[in-house]
Enzyme design. Structure first.
Site, short mmCIF file in Angstrom:
data_model
loop_
_atom_site.label_atom_id
_atom_site.label_comp_id
_atom_site.label_asym_id
_atom_site.label_seq_id
_atom_site.Cartn_x
_atom_site.Cartn_y
_atom_site.Cartn_z
N ASP A 35 0.83 -1.21 0.00
CA ASP A 35 0.00 0.00 0.00
C ASP A 35 0.86 1.26 0.00
OD1 ASP A 35 -2.37 1.38 -0.06
OD2 ASP A 35 -2.70 1.30 2.12
N HIS A 53 2.13 3.24 -9.15
CA HIS A 53 1.91 1.80 -9.33
C HIS A 53 3.07 1.18 -10.11
CE1 HIS A 53 -1.93 2.24 -7.52
NE2 HIS A 53 -2.50 2.86 -8.52
N LEU A 73 10.75 -20.43 -5.31
CA LEU A 73 9.74 -19.64 -4.58
C LEU A 73 8.35 -19.79 -5.21
CD1 LEU A 73 9.11 -17.21 -2.56
CD2 LEU A 73 9.59 -15.72 -4.53
C1 IPE Z 1 -5.50 -2.79 -0.12
O1 IPE Z 1 -5.14 -1.46 -0.26
C2 IPE Z 1 -5.45 -3.48 -1.44
C3 IPE Z 1 -4.15 -3.59 -2.08
C4 IPE Z 1 -2.99 -3.17 -1.63
C5 IPE Z 1 -4.18 -4.23 -3.34
P1 IPE Z 1 -6.22 -0.29 -0.37
O2 IPE Z 1 -5.45 0.96 -0.48
O3 IPE Z 1 -7.20 -0.59 -1.43
O4 IPE Z 1 -6.95 -0.39 1.06
P2 IPE Z 1 -7.92 0.63 1.80
O5 IPE Z 1 -9.02 0.95 0.85
O6 IPE Z 1 -7.12 1.85 2.13
O7 IPE Z 1 -8.37 -0.09 3.04
C1 IPE Z 2 -1.77 0.15 -3.36
O1 IPE Z 2 -1.49 1.50 -3.39
C2 IPE Z 2 -1.97 -0.44 -4.74
C3 IPE Z 2 -3.35 -0.82 -5.05
C4 IPE Z 2 -4.35 -0.82 -4.24
C5 IPE Z 2 -3.58 -1.25 -6.41
P1 IPE Z 2 -2.65 2.56 -3.36
O2 IPE Z 2 -3.07 2.87 -4.76
O3 IPE Z 2 -3.76 2.11 -2.47
O4 IPE Z 2 -1.92 3.81 -2.73
P2 IPE Z 2 -2.53 4.88 -1.73
O5 IPE Z 2 -3.08 4.13 -0.56
O6 IPE Z 2 -3.57 5.64 -2.47
O7 IPE Z 2 -1.34 5.73 -1.35
MG MG Z 3 -4.14 2.40 -0.50
#
Ligand code: IPE
Ligand code: IPE
Ligand code: MG
Length: 254
Positions: free
Chosen positions: A24, A41, A135
């Site tokens: 995240d 990303h 792995l």
């Molecule tokens: C969880 O992250 C999903 C992934 C990392 C793929 P999110 O950024 O979507 O989670 P929330 O919405 O903040 O809980």
């Molecule tokens: C996690 O990073 C990746 C996915 C959920 C695909 P985020 O896109 O949730 O990044 P933040 O939380 O907005 O910083």
């Molecule tokens: Mg996020």
């Protein structure tokens, strides 16, 4: 060995066999750099490469990465589209590298919601790497912990209706056998980057006794040294699985 016997549990391992990560913070990293979210990303994919390499070097058996949750469809259509494109490209380019490194890829989650072109690449990538015995990399895509339990319940319910099993005889092992990661050890270590301290519908059942590690570091800048910090935190913990600390110490010294 019965599971109430402390001898049945792994109390001494300093290195996790299975690491599960919520990657995240890509969006916030990009925002801080005044870049678009998709740049975050893309940088996140580079971190994936680095952590996969670390797991290979450390001979960790299983790495499970949360790439796209069943709730991430709620994001703006443009971001979802760009994430699909990134996934599509990675399923070709990255998978070739995984294969060269003897890594077995599995994509867990409900594939049926993905565009046809992605579903085909998932099938091909899994087939290409199926016999690799290095792995095991599980990528959770359109995955939700609730979905996983729901689909397991559906399979068991169908068996009960067919008279193959009795509803009252359903055990936790039978549920486990129907989950996406059946046959694998549960994660020993869970890591969430990006500062949030929640599970966000990732593995629910499988995290029952997992050691949890949260870091504010955003995924695009999570690196080998950050990973090592998580591993050393894990190594310093005493896993008790319901037993007392004294029981565990006795086992460790046995
Ligand atoms: C969880 O992250 C999903 C992934 C990392 C793929 P999110 O950024 O979507 O989670 P929330 O919405 O903040 O809980
Ligand atoms: C996690 O990073 C990746 C996915 C959920 C695909 P985020 O896109 O949730 O990044 P933040 O939380 O907005 O910083
Ligand atoms: Mg996020």
């Amino acid at each position: 060995m019965h599971k109430n016997d402390p001898g049945a549990i792994d109390v001494g391992s300093k290195l996790p066999r299975h690491v599960a990560i919520i990657m995240d913070g890509n969006g916030r990293w990009a925002k801080a750099q005044k870049k678009t979210r998709i740049i975050g990303h893309r940088r996140g994919v580079e971190t994936v490469r680095e952590i996969v390499k670390a797991c290979r070097e450390l001979e960790i058996e299983v790495l499970t990465l949360f790439a796209f949750s069943s709730e991430n469809w709620r994001r703006p259509a443009k971001e979802v589209g760009l994430l699909m494109d990134l996934f599509f490209i990675a399923l070709d380019r990255e998978v070739k590298k995984l294969h060269r490194n003897n890594i077995k890829l599995r994509v867990i989650g409900d594939h049926s919601a993905f565009p046809e072109r992605i579903q085909k690449r998932i099938v091909n990538a899994e087939a290409l790497t199926a016999d690799n015995d290095g792995l095991l990399l599980n990528v959770a895509a359109n995955y939700g912990g609730k979905w996983d339990i729901m689909q397991a319940v559906q399979k068991l319910a169908a068996k009960a209706v067919d008279g193959e099993i009795q509803a009252s005889a359903i055990t936790d092992e039978m549920i486990e056998a129907e989950l996406s990661m059946s046959g694998l050890p549960d994660p020993d270590l869970f890591i969430r980057t990006g500062g949030e301290q929640r599970i966000s519908n990732f593995l629910i059942w499988q995290l029952a006794y997992t050691e949890l590690y949260f870091t504010d570091t955003l995924w695009p800048v999570f690196d080998r040294s950050e990973f090592d910090k998580a591993l050393s935190s894990f190594a310093g913990r005493q896993r008790r699985f319901g037993h007392t600390g004294d029981q565990i110490e006795k086992l460790r010294n046995a």
